[in-house]
Design an enzyme around this catalytic site. Structure first.
Site, mmCIF file in Angstrom:
data_model
loop_
_atom_site.group_PDB
_atom_site.id
_atom_site.type_symbol
_atom_site.label_atom_id
_atom_site.label_comp_id
_atom_site.label_asym_id
_atom_site.label_seq_id
_atom_site.Cartn_x
_atom_site.Cartn_y
_atom_site.Cartn_z
ATOM 1 N N GLU A 1 79.125 68.873 32.129
ATOM 2 C CA GLU A 1 79.337 68.565 30.959
ATOM 3 C C GLU A 1 79.479 68.905 29.722
ATOM 4 O OE1 GLU A 1 74.856 68.551 30.997
ATOM 5 O OE2 GLU A 1 76.706 68.153 32.461
ATOM 6 N N HIS B 1 75.611 72.792 34.700
ATOM 7 C CA HIS B 1 75.879 71.557 33.401
ATOM 8 C C HIS B 1 77.958 71.056 33.649
ATOM 9 C CE1 HIS B 1 72.482 70.444 30.980
ATOM 10 N NE2 HIS B 1 72.364 71.101 32.359
ATOM 11 N N CYS C 1 71.634 69.721 36.813
ATOM 12 C CA CYS C 1 69.934 70.363 35.917
ATOM 13 C C CYS C 1 68.647 69.953 36.607
ATOM 14 C CB CYS C 1 70.195 70.664 34.871
ATOM 15 S SG CYS C 1 69.938 71.637 34.371
#
Length: 190
Positions: free
Chosen positions: A169, A167, A76
């Site tokens: 994650e 993202h 990001c």
């Protein structure tokens, strides 16, 4: 050991958990380390985390990509820092997307080994780069699978530097852990 540059974002610790499954982790805030300190740590790889603001406000983040040769993954804001380090303008995205899934196409490069094409990702950003403004040193590796075709991934032509706007994650990202594993065990260990 993987060094994570924390850009003052809670998502950084989701990355710490993922990366910690594949390697030892050291975390430094973006204003608590410089390039010399990175060289002293001598990590196998670096992950530059998401965060608020712009790349210019993200401490050492741009320097990771401009001044080091370590394998590095920008997520990001980290992706935007990679692009900014190589002269790509970072501007407002066509629409603000926070906590929304998007379908993404990828080019099958090493980061995406074992990842379906297309796949769903979690997006949390208001800034983006345009494919038409990428320099010759950066190539697009992923984009949204829609009429906007927003750049979702880039790779440096010579350095082992990779960025993802999405993202990995996030729970919204299919195969996010696979992407982190590909970086930690493949790209950072190459």
């Amino acid at each position: 050991m993987i060094l994570i540059i924390d850009n003052y974002d809670s998502f950084a610790y989701n990355l710490v958990q993922y990366v910690g499954e594949f390697d030892d982790v050291t975390v430094r805030r973006n204003d608590a380390i410089d390039v010399e300190g990175i060289h002293e740590l001598d990590p196998d790889g670096i992950v530059v985390s998401p965060g608020p603001g712009t790349p210019a406000e993200a401490g050492v983040s741009i320097d990771v990509f401009a001044e080091t040769e370590y394998p590095a993954l920008g997520v990001c804001l980290g992706h935007q820092a990679l692009c900014a380090a190589h002269g790509t303008p970072v501007g407002h995205a066509p629409s603000v997307v926070h906590g929304k899934p998007s379908e993404v196409r990828h080019d099958g490069t090493r980061l995406y080994d074992g990842v379906d094409d297309p796949f769903e990702v979690g997006r949390y950003h208001s800034l983006a780069v345009k494919a038409s403004e990428l320099p010759d040193t950066l190539s697009e590796t992923a984009h949204t699978n829609d009429e906007q075709g927003i750049v979702m991934g880039v790779q440096h032509a010579e350095k082992p530097h990779i960025g993802v706007q999405f993202h990995p994650e996030s729970i919204l990202t299919d195969a996010g852990k696979q992407i982190v594993e590909n970086f930690c065990t493949g790209i950072a260990k190459a």
